[in-house]
Write a protein that holds these residues in place. Sequence first.
Motif, PDB file in Angstrom:
ATOM      1  N   ALA A  30       0.858  -1.151   0.005  1.00  0.00           N
ATOM      2  CA  ALA A  30       0.075   0.014  -0.136  1.00  0.00           C
ATOM      3  C   ALA A  30       0.934   1.313   0.000  1.00  0.00           C
ATOM      4  O   ALA A  30       1.967   1.436   0.802  1.00  0.00           O
ATOM      5  N   ASP A  31       0.496   2.263  -0.804  1.00  0.00           N
ATOM      6  CA  ASP A  31       0.888   3.423  -0.640  1.00  0.00           C
ATOM      7  C   ASP A  31      -0.110   4.609  -0.718  1.00  0.00           C
ATOM      8  O   ASP A  31      -0.246   5.318  -1.859  1.00  0.00           O
ATOM      9  N   PHE A  32      -0.854   4.488   0.395  1.00  0.00           N
ATOM     10  CA  PHE A  32      -1.874   5.532   0.666  1.00  0.00           C
ATOM     11  C   PHE A  32      -1.484   6.163   1.815  1.00  0.00           C
ATOM     12  O   PHE A  32      -0.849   6.097   2.578  1.00  0.00           O
ATOM     13  N   ALA A  33      -2.076   7.457   1.854  1.00  0.00           N
ATOM     14  CA  ALA A  33      -1.892   8.176   3.305  1.00  0.00           C
ATOM     15  C   ALA A  33      -2.239   7.448   4.417  1.00  0.00           C
ATOM     16  O   ALA A  33      -3.343   6.604   4.141  1.00  0.00           O
ATOM     17  N   ARG A  47      -2.343   4.373  -4.381  1.00  0.00           N
ATOM     18  CA  ARG A  47      -2.342   3.018  -4.989  1.00  0.00           C
ATOM     19  C   ARG A  47      -1.654   1.942  -4.451  1.00  0.00           C
ATOM     20  O   ARG A  47      -0.888   2.090  -3.658  1.00  0.00           O
ATOM     21  N   PHE A  48      -1.604   0.712  -4.914  1.00  0.00           N
ATOM     22  CA  PHE A  48      -0.859  -0.356  -4.357  1.00  0.00           C
ATOM     23  C   PHE A  48       0.130  -0.553  -5.461  1.00  0.00           C
ATOM     24  O   PHE A  48      -0.129  -0.545  -6.601  1.00  0.00           O
ATOM     25  N   VAL A  49       1.434  -0.638  -4.748  1.00  0.00           N
ATOM     26  CA  VAL A  49       2.523  -0.656  -5.741  1.00  0.00           C
ATOM     27  C   VAL A  49       3.327  -1.768  -5.443  1.00  0.00           C
ATOM     28  O   VAL A  49       3.419  -2.438  -4.712  1.00  0.00           O
ATOM     29  N   ALA A 104       7.626   1.016   2.068  1.00  0.00           N
ATOM     30  CA  ALA A 104       8.685   0.712   3.127  1.00  0.00           C
ATOM     31  C   ALA A 104       8.394   0.314   4.329  1.00  0.00           C
ATOM     32  O   ALA A 104       8.500  -0.438   5.036  1.00  0.00           O
ATOM     33  N   VAL A 105       7.604   1.715   4.931  1.00  0.00           N
ATOM     34  CA  VAL A 105       7.125   1.663   6.288  1.00  0.00           C
ATOM     35  C   VAL A 105       6.101   0.461   6.434  1.00  0.00           C
ATOM     36  O   VAL A 105       6.149  -0.020   7.620  1.00  0.00           O
ATOM     37  N   ASN A 106       4.891   0.416   5.466  1.00  0.00           N
ATOM     38  CA  ASN A 106       4.022  -0.708   5.546  1.00  0.00           C
ATOM     39  C   ASN A 106       4.613  -2.081   5.603  1.00  0.00           C
ATOM     40  O   ASN A 106       4.150  -2.758   6.231  1.00  0.00           O
ATOM     41  N   LEU A 107       5.688  -2.262   4.952  1.00  0.00           N
ATOM     42  CA  LEU A 107       6.220  -3.633   4.938  1.00  0.00           C
ATOM     43  C   LEU A 107       7.168  -3.824   6.138  1.00  0.00           C
ATOM     44  O   LEU A 107       6.896  -4.833   6.897  1.00  0.00           O
ATOM     45  N   TYR A 108       7.810  -2.839   6.782  1.00  0.00           N
ATOM     46  CA  TYR A 108       8.360  -2.861   8.012  1.00  0.00           C
ATOM     47  C   TYR A 108       7.360  -3.114   8.986  1.00  0.00           C
ATOM     48  O   TYR A 108       7.678  -3.978   9.958  1.00  0.00           O
TER      49      TYR A 108
END
Length: 928
Positions: A503-506, A524-526, A540-544
Amino acid sequence: MNKPQKWWQAFLKNLQQLGQRLAAFFQNLGRRLTRNRGQAQTKTTWQFKVNVFIQTIRSLAIYLFSGLLVVGALAFGLLLGYFGGIMSHESIPTYASMKRQIENVNQSSSLYFAQKVKLADVKSDLIRTKTSYNDISPYLIKAVVATEDDDFYEHRGVVPKSLIRAVLSDVTGMGAQTGGSTLTQQLVKMQLLSSETTWRRKATEVMLALRIDKYFSKQQIIESYLNVATLGRNNAGQNIAGVETAAQGLFGTTAKNLTLPQAAFIAGLPQSPSIYTPYQQDGTVKKDLTYSMKRKDVVLFRMYRHGDITKKQYNDAKKVDLRQQFQAPTTASSSTTEGYMYNLLLGQARNILIDQLIEQNGRKVATVKQDAKLYAQYYDQADELLKQKGYRIDSTINKKLYDELQDVTATQGTTFGSDYTETAFDDNLNKNVTITEKAQTGSVLLDNETGAVLAFVGGRDFTDNQINHAFDTQRSPGSSIKPLIAYGPAVENKVINSQTMIADFAHNFNGYKPTDYNKSIENRFVPATEALAWSYNLPAVNLYNHLKNETKVDVSSYMSKMGINLTNSEYSQLGIALGGTDRGISVEQNASAFATFANGGEHVNPYVISKITAPNGSVIYRHKSKKTKVFSKSTSYIMQQMMKSVISTGTGTQLAWQLNFNTSNVYGKTGTSNDYRDIWFVGSTPGVTLATWMGYDNFYGNSHNLTSASSNTNMTYWAKMANALYQTQPDLFKLEQTPVKPAGAEQHQVLTSTGTEAGSISYGGSKINLTGAKTNAWFNDGATPAKASANFAIGGTDENYKLFWDHYQGKSNDYGVVQNVDDNGDVIKRTTTTTDNSADSGTNTNSEATTNKDVNNSSGQNTDSGNNATDSNTTTGGTGSNPDTGTEENNNQDTNNTGKPGTTTDQGNTGGKDTNGDQATNNQPVTN
């Protein structure tokens, strides 16, 4: 004179004679006691009582003496046993080794590049000039023997009675601290041993002195001694050793032409050079020379007593005023070295010797380091060894490669950033000073397989700034940390494949609101590869966050194995995924950790010192590479494939045309911290890893930062260095060695839209057939594509999925449209957005940005292309509770996409707060 085969035979003979004398003494004493008893019978009663009392006292004294004798004999036996035990573990030096050491007046250690190319001798504050026995005044030879060792020509290298006296004095603390050292022993201490004062060293000293005396003549021994004895300071204020240096520096003559009083003065110096030397540090003569002159007179008296001079010579020499003969002050000539290289080798060699000295004393290095005073003692001891004992330090640094990097740095340095001249208060000088702050750099070239540092750049100009920015400074790694701390562990644990959607959303992470560059979000989803290639922060933050809180992967274990040790507090902050460290990491650490991927997932500690050779020719240290398994081979291979996209389509595409060699096996990662404070690029080939950093030191609390163009500047600098290295030694890069795909790395096709298999899913009460374009994805260790699912990504919320599925089913919304956020993290509505669903290229402009966006339609096809040119960097982002944590990155990149489906749009990353609590922003283009 014939010498006995064993040194201890003469000693035992002396001991036997002592025993015979003691026996005779006790026999005579017994006879006297018997005679006294007979006489006592004829004397009066009171006299008899007195005699009995005296005899009793005598008997007690005899018993006490006998007891002490037995205890002494026992102690002596134990001492001999201890000595024998030590000697049994000591290697016996050869004649050639001893000769080389006792005759070596160049006691300063030597530093070498790789391939036996000499760099320099270690700068020592002790200078020597060698001379021969025949070129030394007989007065001086006689003066030294009479003063330091009047039995020099009779003994065998040691004097047992003096040695025993010294031992008893040391044990009891009573008597003069003579040391019991002959000239031979003093020579051994100066040339063959360290200055430590242990029983083991003393025993070794005795053994070596006996051996020196056996193989070398008295003339050779006295000549060597007079060439190396420390003799105070000269008229330039330099510490000096050797009688030729002293003769020239004190009296302006040679050792051969010294007068009697001059010779006596020099002969008196070795006992206490710092006290008796006539010169001060600035080369001026001391006002008070009372002790020096008294010492000279003592030497003259001992020469007279020893029969070396007549009484008239003695009296005449005492009357000479030597103050008038001392040299006038002068200035010492200075020498230059290759600063960064010299300091690096000397410092690392010193650290190695410190550790060895600590371990030799049976202590633990970690424990000693906690005691600053004790550690300082070992530091001084190791420093003395390097300056005075003639070690050889061989390094891994290739001089040709090293020189190439310095040349490129000198040429490119003016492009790094502006110079800032200003006034600042210097706490050390306690006054205002004018300083010029320049943009600095640090680079490290590392051999992937061995960990050897082949070349480095410590800074732009050593004369201007002596800090080694490659090894000694720690800076925020920015987004260059993402492959190490997030993507690598995620692939290893099969949390993601190369096309997993993130995810790359606010999103608000409990007060922490990271964004991509320039306070933007992709909305969007990247795919993972794209997120890494363009260094988006939110994925990167969502993955971590997913690794830390959902799958419970211990990321710290991977980092520590790669030589990067962070605190639990740092790992607890989500901003660490963007490089938000408390202290940062060094360029050497970053290069070494990154090389793990090129080395099949095994980390090899970086090193600069290959070996250290002692003065006797023995190798006392040789680096041994130790490999630590961090990732599997398949993980490393997949990470390489993902990071190749950084150069082929991502933030590092300019390297594709700047490098003068094939880039198909080149991969890397950019990194930028808050407000362009730190700019990084770490790149690898199958053979080497080259990491480089740029930034300002800000010594006086300044806040000078680089510009948004600095990422491009840094990559241009990196490319020029790589080209120069490749031209000098192309085989190092091993570009022809295409990594072999491990069995655990497999490719499977997945849907471009979701990163899953095709299939049917239910969403919002409706059935959706999930089909469309597919792409190849790398999977690790038997993992296979996920089944079609409504919740297919990492980090997505229900709101995010609704936006996606509505768009997928053809509804018009803002999915995939880059959005900006304000300082509070709230989305700012985009004023102009152009979506082109044709297959043609198009260019759209407005006052804010150019957006040519490809959009996934219901069939899963990408239908737009465009042209854009944007830049990027990295910024520090933290959590809501800790604004000092976290960095994110933007990278400058020019991208021209014409007529290719699924290419770029102007979008990027922004992240959190920097260490001052200010909102940080990044900006970069995107490729879908």
